[in-house]
Scaffold this motif. Structure first.
Motif, short mmCIF file in Angstrom:
data_model
loop_
_atom_site.label_atom_id
_atom_site.label_comp_id
_atom_site.label_asym_id
_atom_site.label_seq_id
_atom_site.Cartn_x
_atom_site.Cartn_y
_atom_site.Cartn_z
N ILE A 131 10.15 3.35 11.93
CA ILE A 131 8.84 1.98 11.73
C ILE A 131 7.24 3.08 11.80
O ILE A 131 7.02 3.34 13.25
N LYS A 132 6.52 3.23 10.99
CA LYS A 132 5.24 3.58 11.29
C LYS A 132 4.03 2.50 10.20
O LYS A 132 3.11 3.50 10.83
N ALA A 133 4.58 2.01 10.39
CA ALA A 133 3.45 0.37 9.94
C ALA A 133 3.71 -0.54 10.49
O ALA A 133 5.03 -0.86 10.30
N PRO A 134 2.31 -1.30 10.76
CA PRO A 134 3.01 -2.70 10.64
C PRO A 134 4.33 -3.55 9.79
O PRO A 134 5.00 -4.59 9.87
N ALA A 135 4.06 -3.62 8.80
CA ALA A 135 4.60 -3.62 7.88
C ALA A 135 6.46 -3.44 7.45
O ALA A 135 7.45 -3.96 7.37
N ASP A 136 6.45 -2.18 8.42
CA ASP A 136 7.56 -1.61 8.63
C ASP A 136 8.87 -2.85 9.79
O ASP A 136 10.05 -2.72 9.78
N LEU A 137 8.07 -3.40 10.43
CA LEU A 137 8.59 -3.99 11.57
C LEU A 137 9.09 -6.16 11.09
O LEU A 137 10.53 -6.28 11.49
N ALA A 149 1.91 -11.69 26.67
CA ALA A 149 0.70 -12.34 25.27
C ALA A 149 0.82 -11.41 24.12
O ALA A 149 0.87 -12.08 23.15
N GLY A 150 1.38 -10.33 24.01
CA GLY A 150 1.61 -10.07 23.26
C GLY A 150 2.12 -10.37 21.43
O GLY A 150 2.75 -10.42 20.53
N ARG A 151 3.74 -10.99 22.24
CA ARG A 151 5.08 -11.36 21.72
C ARG A 151 4.46 -13.18 21.55
O ARG A 151 4.03 -13.07 20.83
N ARG A 152 2.86 -13.97 22.39
CA ARG A 152 2.50 -14.68 22.06
C ARG A 152 1.49 -14.47 21.06
O ARG A 152 1.76 -15.61 20.02
N ALA A 153 0.90 -13.45 21.20
CA ALA A 153 0.10 -13.14 19.55
C ALA A 153 0.32 -12.90 18.79
O ALA A 153 -0.23 -12.55 17.79
N PHE A 154 2.07 -12.08 18.58
CA PHE A 154 2.37 -11.59 17.54
C PHE A 154 2.29 -11.99 16.07
O PHE A 154 1.20 -11.78 15.19
N PRO A 155 1.78 -13.54 15.85
CA PRO A 155 2.31 -14.69 14.69
C PRO A 155 0.79 -13.95 14.07
O PRO A 155 0.30 -13.29 13.07
N ILE A 156 -0.64 -13.68 14.99
CA ILE A 156 -1.74 -13.72 14.94
C ILE A 156 -1.96 -11.95 13.84
O ILE A 156 -1.99 -11.61 13.36
N PHE A 157 -0.94 -10.91 14.47
CA PHE A 157 -1.32 -9.76 14.37
C PHE A 157 0.38 -9.76 13.19
O PHE A 157 -0.20 -8.70 11.88
N GLN A 158 1.01 -10.77 13.35
CA GLN A 158 2.10 -10.53 11.85
C GLN A 158 0.86 -10.97 10.66
O GLN A 158 0.84 -10.55 9.52
N LYS A 159 0.37 -11.97 10.80
CA LYS A 159 -0.98 -12.52 9.36
C LYS A 159 -1.77 -11.82 9.05
O LYS A 159 -1.91 -11.18 8.13
N ASN A 161 -1.56 -8.38 9.35
CA ASN A 161 -1.26 -6.79 8.08
C ASN A 161 0.05 -7.80 7.17
O ASN A 161 0.93 -6.97 7.27
N GLY A 162 0.24 -8.85 7.17
CA GLY A 162 1.37 -9.07 6.46
C GLY A 162 2.77 -8.84 6.58
O GLY A 162 3.93 -8.36 5.40
N VAL A 163 3.66 -9.25 7.78
CA VAL A 163 4.80 -8.60 8.08
C VAL A 163 5.41 -10.13 7.97
O VAL A 163 4.94 -11.01 8.73
N GLY A 164 6.54 -9.44 7.62
CA GLY A 164 7.58 -10.46 7.07
C GLY A 164 8.59 -10.73 7.94
O GLY A 164 8.00 -10.70 10.02
N ALA A 165 9.53 -11.54 8.14
CA ALA A 165 9.95 -12.19 9.75
C ALA A 165 10.93 -10.98 9.74
O ALA A 165 11.01 -9.87 9.99
N VAL A 166 10.70 -11.61 11.33
CA VAL A 166 11.03 -10.43 12.91
C VAL A 166 12.34 -11.67 13.48
O VAL A 166 12.20 -12.46 13.47
N GLU A 167 13.31 -10.80 14.37
CA GLU A 167 13.93 -11.13 14.66
C GLU A 167 13.77 -11.32 17.09
O GLU A 167 13.65 -9.74 17.13
N TRP A 168 13.37 -11.98 17.38
CA TRP A 168 12.98 -12.03 18.88
C TRP A 168 14.17 -12.24 19.57
O TRP A 168 14.68 -12.77 19.85
#
Length: 348
Positions: A131-137, A149-159, A161-168
């Motif tokens: 995992i080198k860049a956000p897209a790799d997530l 806090a980071g998990r709650r705000a992850f959708p903002i990070f996701q949007k 950086n154009g990150v696809g779906a992840v499993e929590w």
């Protein structure tokens, strides 16, 4: 030889003694009591609050402040809202969420001073994961406590950086870094100065850790702020101003000499690792407090357009019941003058 006092002298001595006995309580009664709730345990960053109390800056402002350890920003907001605490230290996103989900609450806390100009939230992974860049997530398994806090705000990070779906995967805070270290999850979210040191404590070499700080990846959210209940603000406006003056004076010293500041954390929790907490404090200062944005906006202040954008992002990411009014969650009315808040060393 026995000495005796005349009736008149005896009366004067008794009156003097009574006056002296009353003087201390009367002086103490002039102090405004403040119950203050931290967001977390007594760790390096709590020096910002413990130093001004221990060095008498709070007392000099005629305040009697009790600082208690906490267990999360959400709880800090709730306790101030309930009236159990007068003031506290909490993540701005958690405060916004409370406002939006409790529009009729009578005592909603208000942020009165920004301390973490940037959110310390980050995504951590091991370099061997690739995992080198956000897209790799995208498609990866991410771990964090549900309230992180980071998990709650992850959708903002996701949007951003154009990150696809992840499993929590959810877990207790104490297991987060352990699960990453042993490969149970591909990445975790957490505060930069917390998860980094926790990974190292679990035997992971710094060179093997990959860190993606939210502010460096398009998410310029504010982090933790000093909050106060509406009731306390109305009844004790001068006490709030006095608290922020004392806090600012202490913050200048903490930033100038983190090593000395840790001694005041040690006073409150004798079992802390001094070297570790000094490093945690330095990481917090560099990543969240003395940032380029904080220098531009002024320590303790916010930039209204940036706060408004955050309010919109949080409402969307947290799926709040109502939209968030930035003017309802923040007021600069109690801040010390800008000159007093010019506390960052030059050239750093």
């Amino acid at each position: 030889m026995t000495l005796s006092l005349s009736p008149r002298r005896g009366f004067l001595a008794a009156a003097l003694a009574a006056t002296c006995a009353l003087a201390a309580p009367l002086a103490h009664a002039q102090e405004t009591p403040i119950k203050f709730q931290l967001d977390w345990r007594f760790e390096g960053p709590s020096a910002f609050f413990l130093l001004p109390v221990a060095k008498g800056y709070i007392h000099a402002e005629k305040l009697a402040v009790t600082v208690d350890a906490g267990n999360g920003s959400g709880n800090a907001v709730n306790r101030v809202a309930s009236g159990a605490y007068d003031m506290g230290f909490a993540d701005m996103a958690a405060l916004m969420e409370f406002h939006a989900n409790n529009p009729t609450a009578p005592n909603k806390p208000v942020a009165v001073m920004m301390v973490y100009n940037h959110s310390p939230a980050a995504v951590f992974s091991l370099k061997k994961s690739g995992i080198k860049a956000p897209a790799d997530l995208a498609g990866k398994k991410l771990g964090a406590p549900a309230f992180d806090a980071g998990r709650r705000a992850f959708p903002i990070f996701q949007k951003a950086n154009g990150v696809g779906a992840v499993e929590w995967v959810s877990m207790e805070p104490a297991l987060r870094e352990t699960m990453l270290a042993r490969g149970d999850v591909d990445a975790i979210t957490g505060f930069y100065f917390t998860s980094l040191l926790n990974l190292e404590a679990r035997g992971v070499k710094p060179a093997d850790i990959s860190v993606m700080l939210y502010p460096q990846h398009g998410v310029r959210m504010y982090g933790n702020a000093i909050i106060a209940s509406q009731e306390f603000l109305k009844k004790n406006p001068e006490a709030v101003k006095a608290f922020l003056r004392a806090f600012t004076k202490g913050a200048r010293e903490v930033i100038a000499d983190p090593k000395a500041a840790i001694a005041y954390v040690k006073q409150r929790d004798g079992i802390i690792n001094v070297a570790l907490e000094e490093r945690r404090l330095r990481l917090a200062i560099d990543s969240a407090v003395a940032t380029p944005d904080a220098r531009a906006e002024g320590f303790g202040a916010v930039h209204p357009p940036r706060l408004a954008l955050m309010a919109s992002q949080v409402a969307d990411a947290f799926a709040t019941k109502s939209r968030i009014d930035p003017d309802a969650v923040w007021t600069p009315a109690f801040l010390p003058p800008a000159a007093e808040r010019d506390i960052f060393p030059a050239g750093k």
